[in-house]
Each structure stands twice: as C-alpha cells, then as structure tokens.
Scaffold this active site. Structure first.
Site, short mmCIF file in Angstrom:
data_model
loop_
_atom_site.label_atom_id
_atom_site.label_comp_id
_atom_site.label_asym_id
_atom_site.label_seq_id
_atom_site.Cartn_x
_atom_site.Cartn_y
_atom_site.Cartn_z
CE LYS A 1 -0.27 -2.40 4.70
NZ LYS A 1 -1.46 -3.09 4.20
CG ASN B 1 -6.09 -8.31 3.62
OD1 ASN B 1 -5.96 -7.35 4.39
ND2 ASN B 1 -6.49 -8.16 2.35
CB SER B 2 -8.79 -8.33 8.57
OG SER B 2 -9.17 -7.14 9.25
CG LEU C 1 -3.71 0.93 6.86
CD1 LEU C 1 -4.51 2.18 7.27
CD2 LEU C 1 -2.56 1.36 5.97
CB CYS D 1 -7.74 0.77 3.84
SG CYS D 1 -7.47 -0.46 5.13
CB ILE E 1 -10.53 -3.35 -7.66
CG1 ILE E 1 -10.28 -4.85 -7.76
CG2 ILE E 1 -11.43 -2.85 -8.72
CD1 ILE E 1 -11.50 -5.75 -7.69
CB SER F 1 -9.16 -6.78 -1.01
OG SER F 1 -9.26 -5.88 0.05
N GLY G 1 -7.19 -12.26 -5.20
CA GLY G 1 -6.85 -13.46 -5.96
C GLY G 1 -7.88 -13.83 -7.01
N GLY H 1 -5.90 -7.30 -9.31
CA GLY H 1 -6.98 -8.21 -8.92
C GLY H 1 -6.95 -9.48 -9.72
O1 RRO Z 1 -3.80 -3.24 5.59
C1 RRO Z 1 -4.90 -3.70 5.20
O2 RRO Z 1 -5.68 -4.31 5.95
C2 RRO Z 1 -5.36 -3.53 3.81
C3 RRO Z 1 -5.30 -2.33 3.13
BR1 RRO Z 1 -4.52 -0.79 3.84
C4 RRO Z 1 -5.85 -2.24 1.84
O3 RRO Z 1 -5.85 -1.20 1.17
N1 RRO Z 1 -6.41 -3.36 1.32
C5 RRO Z 1 -6.45 -4.53 1.98
O4 RRO Z 1 -6.98 -5.52 1.45
N2 RRO Z 1 -5.91 -4.61 3.23
#
Ligand code: RRO
Length: 309
Positions: free
Chosen positions: A43, A67-68, A71, A127, A190, A192, A219, A247
């Site tokens: 990660k 997603n959100s 990090l 990110c 890439i 997201s 996806g 991707g």
């Molecule tokens: O952790 C995230 O929210 C996240 C990261 Br660091 C990223 O590089 N890409 C993503 O879709 N989520």
C-alpha cells in the site's frame, strides 16, 4: 511463459497486485507472497500510520470499484521492516510511497533506498483522495521538481512513478517529455480516475462517506482509459522505461490487451479486492490459454505489437 523483467528485476509472472488492493497489513502481504502473483507491492505509505478516511469508503458494483480510502497505511517503517521478514524472499517486493509533501517523499525514499531487501520503489504521483492535496501528476512543474529531487536518491534503486490517467494528447506529450529526462525504470499507468461520483438512485444518496461522495473509479469502467495511457506512454517514453499496466484487469483477455498496448507487467486491483489472491492463478491460466491459442510462447511475442487498422 509469463516471466517478465522490470529493469533487471525478474518477475516469475507478469501479474501482480495494484497498490492499495489487499496490501496494507503483513497478513495481506503474506497472502500475496503465497499466491501466484509475480511480485508484491505495498500500500502507498506515508511517514507515519494513517487511519484513512471515514467509512464507508469503498464501494463496488458490476462495472468496477469506487474508493476514497484516504491513504490508510502502517507508515513506511512497517513496509521497510516487512522486506526482511516476508515469506518467499525470491519474489520481488516493491514499496509504494505517497507522502503528502515533497519533503515526506524525499525522507521516505532516502530511507527505503538504503533498505536492500526492497527491490523497487513506486512513487505515487496520483492519489486522488486526500482533501486539500491535489494530484502531483496533474501539476507538471511539481512533477518535474519532484523527479529532479528524487532521482539522486535512487541511484542504486529501481524506481518508477504511478501516474494518474491523462485525457489529452498535450498532457501525454508534456508528461512524457518530463519523465524522459530522468533515470526512472518504469511508469505505472493508471491510478484510479479521480473525483468521480457514483450515486444510489433508490436512496438518493452518495455511496461513500468521505469528500461528499467523490472518489476514484477502478475496474471495468476504466479499462479503455488505462489502455490508452499504456499505449501513449509506451509510444512516447524512452524504450528502457518499462510500462506497467493497471486498470480494468479482471480476465486473461484484459491482461493480454494491456501487454499488447505495451505493458511489461500488469497489476490487478478491483478484481483482487473482490476475489482475493486466487485471482492471480485464474487470470494467469486464462492468459496462458489465450497465448497458446495464438501461438505465443512469451509476452515479448506480442508486447506492444498492437496493430493499426
Ligand atoms: O488511499 C487512497 O485513497 C488511494 C490512493 Br493513495 C491512490 O493512489 N489511489 C486510490 O484510488 N486511492
């Protein structure tokens, strides 16, 4: 049959995990080590532990993921220490780095660069989910300055960058011109597609809590954008820079398409989260079957060889 190289690092299979997908804890990394994945990628890490954004922060439907996460990670020292204790030490181990400032990145990369059992560093410039922190990869000056300062710290390390998706030819050209100036070994295309919005018409609500429901799309939704980015950078970057496709890789055909566009290796994110580490042996079998049908013995037989009409 699926053996590949990223710089001088040999991967027994060209398929491995995308950063973020089941790779936060040692237990998850162990499961990747035990799986058919050709490498293990951590990660994205920050200087210290982060809990990440409030829940719910991950959503999936039949077309992909959203997603959100914000990090969530154990801090870079955790991923450095894991290098020495992991099972299957012959399998390459990469660490993704995503500091919230250039100074954070320099500090972590300097430390990780001196950690011999870490085979490579993937610097995340993309990110999309930290409030108040725009994606570095969309700021050309900042990208250039970041690479200028990171490059001297990576003289003895394989390193590369994870890029956001680009959507305009001018941006592909501009980014490639910057990347070509630095001794990077790979780019991952890439991350997201950032700042998307998925909603539920029944409840009339957003589906994730952070940032008013905005987040990064992955996806099936994003495969055409991913392939376009792989192809553009394969065409525009120095030939010694490997492209790692990421991707929309759910099946062997998806992996095949990424390699055809120029990818030397292919990462799996959404499908890994959904299916678990068994996805690697399944996709591997599907890709091998397709290659056999086409008479290909190794990925170099078709890598980058996309035909024009
Ligand atoms: O952790 C995230 O929210 C996240 C990261 Br660091 C990223 O590089 N890409 C993503 O879709 N989520």
């Amino acid at each position: 049959m699926l053996r590949t190289y990223i710089a001088d690092i040999a991967l027994p299979s060209c398929l491995y995990n995308a950063s973020g997908a089941r790779c936060v804890t040692a237990a998850e990394l162990d499961a990747l080590a035990e799986s058919a994945a050709g490498a293990i990628l951590s990660k994205s890490c920050t200087p210290t532990y982060r809990a990440g954004n409030p829940l719910p922060r991950y959503y999936e439907n039949e077309w992909g993921s959203f997603n959100s996460m914000g990090l969530p990670n154990e801090g870079y020292k955790y991923y450095a220490k894991y290098a020495a204790v992991r099972p299957h030490r012959d399998k390459p181990y990469f660490v993704s780095v995503s500091g919230l400032s250039l100074d954070d990145n320099l500090m972590m990369i300097e430390a990780l660069g001196k950690t011999p059992p870490i085979d490579a560093i993937e610097l995340n410039l993309s990110c999309p989910n930290v409030p108040g922190k725009p994606q570095t990869g969309y700021d050309m000056e900042h990208t250039n300055e970041t690479l200028r300062q990171v490059a001297p710290l990576c003289l003895n390390k394989v390193w590369g960058v994870k890029l956001p998706p680009y959507f305009d030819i001018a941006h592909f050209n501009e980014t490639a011109a910057i990347l070509n100036q630095y001794p990077i070994h790979f780019v991952t295309c890439i991350n997201s597609i950032g700042n998307a919005l998925v909603i539920d018409p029944h409840s009339e609500q957003v589906v994730i809590k952070p940032r008013n429901g905005f987040g990064g799309l992955g996806g099936d939704y994003i495969k055409p954008t991913a392939l376009a980015n792989v192809r553009q950078f394969y065409t525009l970057l120095r030939p010694d820079i490997a492209i790692i496709g990421c991707g929309g890789v759910r099946t062997g055909i998806d992996a095949f398409e990424h390699i055809l566009c120029g990818a030397s290796a292919v990462q799996v994110g959404t499908a890994l989260v959904r299916e678990g580490t068994a996805c690697f042996s399944r996709i591997e079998a599907e890709l091998k079957t397709l290659m056999q049908q086409k008479g290909y013995y190794c990925i170099d037989d078709f890598k980058g060889k996309l035909k024009e009409l």
